[in-house]
Each structure stands twice: as structure tokens, then as C-alpha cells.
Design a protein around this motif. Structure first.
Motif, PDB file in Angstrom:
ATOM      1  N   TYR A 193     -11.694   1.259   3.271  1.00  0.00           N
ATOM      2  CA  TYR A 193     -10.548   0.486   3.760  1.00  0.00           C
ATOM      3  C   TYR A 193      -9.474   1.438   4.281  1.00  0.00           C
ATOM      4  CZ  TYR A 193     -12.547  -3.402   1.108  1.00  0.00           C
ATOM      5  OH  TYR A 193     -13.393  -4.374   0.629  1.00  0.00           O
ATOM      6  N   HIS A 222     -13.233  -1.362   6.737  1.00  0.00           N
ATOM      7  CA  HIS A 222     -12.291  -2.467   6.967  1.00  0.00           C
ATOM      8  C   HIS A 222     -10.952  -1.871   7.393  1.00  0.00           C
ATOM      9  CE1 HIS A 222     -14.896  -5.171   4.515  1.00  0.00           C
ATOM     10  NE2 HIS A 222     -15.144  -4.047   3.862  1.00  0.00           N
ATOM     11  N   GLN A 223     -10.494  -2.226   8.591  1.00  0.00           N
ATOM     12  CA  GLN A 223      -9.142  -1.813   8.999  1.00  0.00           C
ATOM     13  C   GLN A 223      -8.242  -3.003   8.702  1.00  0.00           C
ATOM     14  OE1 GLN A 223      -8.780   0.455  12.695  1.00  0.00           O
ATOM     15  NE2 GLN A 223     -10.988   0.382  12.897  1.00  0.00           N
ATOM     16  N   GLU A 224      -7.755  -3.035   7.478  1.00  0.00           N
ATOM     17  CA  GLU A 224      -6.952  -4.198   7.063  1.00  0.00           C
ATOM     18  C   GLU A 224      -5.895  -3.780   6.045  1.00  0.00           C
ATOM     19  OE1 GLU A 224      -9.672  -6.330   3.708  1.00  0.00           O
ATOM     20  OE2 GLU A 224     -10.506  -6.398   5.725  1.00  0.00           O
ATOM     21  N   ILE A 226      -3.684  -3.009   2.928  1.00  0.00           N
ATOM     22  CA  ILE A 226      -3.985  -2.553   1.563  1.00  0.00           C
ATOM     23  C   ILE A 226      -2.692  -2.707   0.763  1.00  0.00           C
ATOM     24  CG2 ILE A 226      -4.524  -0.507   0.182  1.00  0.00           C
ATOM     25  CD1 ILE A 226      -6.103   0.609   2.521  1.00  0.00           C
TER      26      ILE A 226
END
Ligand code: PMP
Length: 282
Positions: A193, A222-224, A226
Motif C-alpha cells: 500500500y 494499492h495506491q490508496e 493509509i
């Protein structure tokens, strides 16, 4: 042996390179920079660094003073004149010298271009771990621009240092943005992530390399967003930058992350990074 700098078309000894007090870089930090790693005399991901430079100059309406070919020649000459090998090239473009101290921009300005080289310390065998502290991201809303105005970063990095930590990991509204000098990744259940690329972070060149290498090795990335809690309960955390490559964070504010050692995913990606570098520079 890294005494030669490039300043506006000239190669000079560091002590002889001088700029005007009316340079807008000096007065207002009105400029952009890049840091380009050089391995065995070959710049790493040069095209991507030059693309980011171009993007950032455009954001500030500073005309790019050189074509990519010209930049490549300048950088090649600077590498040669500084003895080659492993180097870090610092490249800075400011809006130039104005007629007076005035925030309003003179219509015609010639950018000031300065590049310098310093030794790049690479440890290809083992990974350097680091400690971090979580600090509120006090910087502006255009962190995608690699501005030479680094006061926020400097305050945060030095606060981390005072607290005995190597890096400050920053958060806004409880969401992790990036490090004061790096991007941030974490691993949970063997999936990777990293916060999304937007105006709140610098699109790191090393970040992109790591995402590519991770995906090529079959890892899900996942580029989301955090959250701070996600980060603290991660199996692995690392920071990335051109000078540090991948640096696992084993402690955040004294809390041990994962096993407290270099994690398996960081280990694999570090090895792949070294192998990838070798394919390009040998
Ligand atoms: N974010 C910030 C704030 C940085 O200063 C850096 C290092 N320049 C990075 C991310 C990482 O960027 P790169 O991988 O291009 O060095």
C-alpha cells in the motif's frame, strides 16, 4: 573530487560559483529542484527526472531553459568533470534575477540554472533500516511541485532528528501523506500500500520504480489512503527516495513495526532494485 559546479553555462569551482542577491531563488525560493542518482557514471531514470522537472517548471510558469538533449549533455559533462562513479546530481532552476525585490514577476526573465554533484553512498549488499516519528503535515497544498521552498520539510525533518528519529512520516486529517524527504509504503498480508499520487505528495521517481518492481513480482499494489492506525499496525513499512532507495522503518515513535527487522517484501524489492539498476548501468 566533486568540486565542479555548473552555473548558467559555465563549469566552475564551487567557491567561485556566485549568484546575484536579486535572484528570485535567493529572495523568494522561487524555483524548482531535482536530485538525480548516478550509478557507475550513468544517471538513473533521467527521463523521468527531466519530465518531473518540466512539469514543475510549468506549474510555476517558468520556461524550461533547456531541451532534454541539452540537459543530458550538461549532466554528462558534470559527471565527467566530477570524476564519475556513484554520484548524486542536484539540479536547480530559479525564475532568475529581477530588477528589484518585487513579488510581481518581471515579464522577461532568464532562469538561473545550477547543478552540483556530491558523492552517493550506496550500500548494495544490505538494507539500511531507519526509525520514524509521526508528525502533522504542516506543508502547503502543492507538495507535487518540487519547490526549493523547503521550510516546512526542514522544520519537520529537524523535529524528527531532535526526537532521535531518522525521518518524519507526515499525516493530514489522520491520513499518511509522505515522509519529509521520502515516500511511504506499507505491507499488510503481503499486499503493498502507498498513498495515492496527488497534490499532497511528491510523485517520487523511486516510488514509481518500486510500484513497477512489486507488480512485476506478482505483488498487489494499492495506491490508496493509509490511516495512521493502518500504518502502525502494518506488517512492514518503508520509505523511498533517490538517495535512500528502500529504507525499512522498524520503529515509529518507539513502537516496533512488524517483526522490528527488515521484512520479507522489503528484502525482495531491495534485491530486485539492485538487479534492475545493474541491467541499466552495466
Ligand atoms: N517526497 C519528498 C518530500 C521528497 O523530498 C523526496 C525526495 N526528493 C521524495 C518524496 C522521493 O522522491 P524521489 O524518489 O524522486 O527521490
Amino acid at each position: 573530487m566533486t568540486d565542479i559546479v555548473y552555473l548558467n553555462g559555465e563549469l566552475l569551482a564551487k567557491k567561485d560559483a556566485k549568484i546575484s542577491v536579486l535572484d528570485r531563488g535567493f529572495l523568494f525560493a522561487d524555483g524548482i529542484y531535482e536530485v538525480i542518482p548516478v550509478y557507475n557514471s550513468t544517471p538513473f531514470r533521467l527521463k523521468q527526472h527531466l519530465d518531473r522537472l518540466s512539469y514543475c517548471l510549468k506549474q510555476l510558469n517558468i520556461i524550461n531553459p533547456h531541451s532534454d538533449i541539452e540537459w543530458k549533455n550538461i549532466i554528462r559533462t558534470l559527471i565527467e568533470r566530477n570524476g564519475g562513479g556513484h554520484l548524486s546530481i542536484y539540479l536547480q532552476v530559479t525564475r532568475g534575477v529581477s530588477n528589484d525585490r518585487n513579488q510581481v514577476i518581471d515579464e522577461v526573465m532568464t532562469p538561473t540554472v545550477m547543478l552540483l554533484a556530491s558523492p552517493l553512498l550506496v550500500n548494495e549488499e544490505s538494507i539500511e533500516t531507519a526509525s520514524a516519528t509521526l508528525l502533522e503535515d504542516i506543508r502547503w497544498q502543492h507538495c507535487d511541485i518540487k519547490s526549493i521552498a523547503l521550510l516546512g520539510n526542514i522544520m519537520l525533518r529537524n523535529k524528527a532528528q531532535q526526537l532521535g528519529c531518522d525521518e518524519a512520516i507526515l499525516h493530514r486529517d489522520n491520513l499518511v501523506t509522505e515522509g519529509s524527504t521520502s515516500n511511504v509504503f506499507m505491507v499488510k498480508f503481503r499486499e503493498v500500500y502507498t498513498p495515492p499520487q496527488n497534490q499532497l505528495i511528491l510523485g517520487g521517481i523511486t516510488r514509481d520504480v518500486i510500484i513497477e518492481l512489486a507488480e512485476e513480482s506478482g505483488l498487489k499494489v494499492h495506491q490508496e489512503n493509509i490511516t495512521v492506525d493502518d500504518l502502525l499496525s502494518a506488517d512492514e513499512v518503508w520509505i523511498s527516495s533517490s538517495s535512500r532507495e528502500i529504507s525499512p522503518i522498524t520503529q515509529i515513535d518507539g513502537k516496533i513495526i512488524g517483526s522490528g527487522q527488515v521484512g520479507p517484501v522489503a528484502n525482495v524489492l531491495h534485491s530486485e532494485f539492485q538487479a534492475f539498476k545493474k541491467t541499466l548501468i552495466n
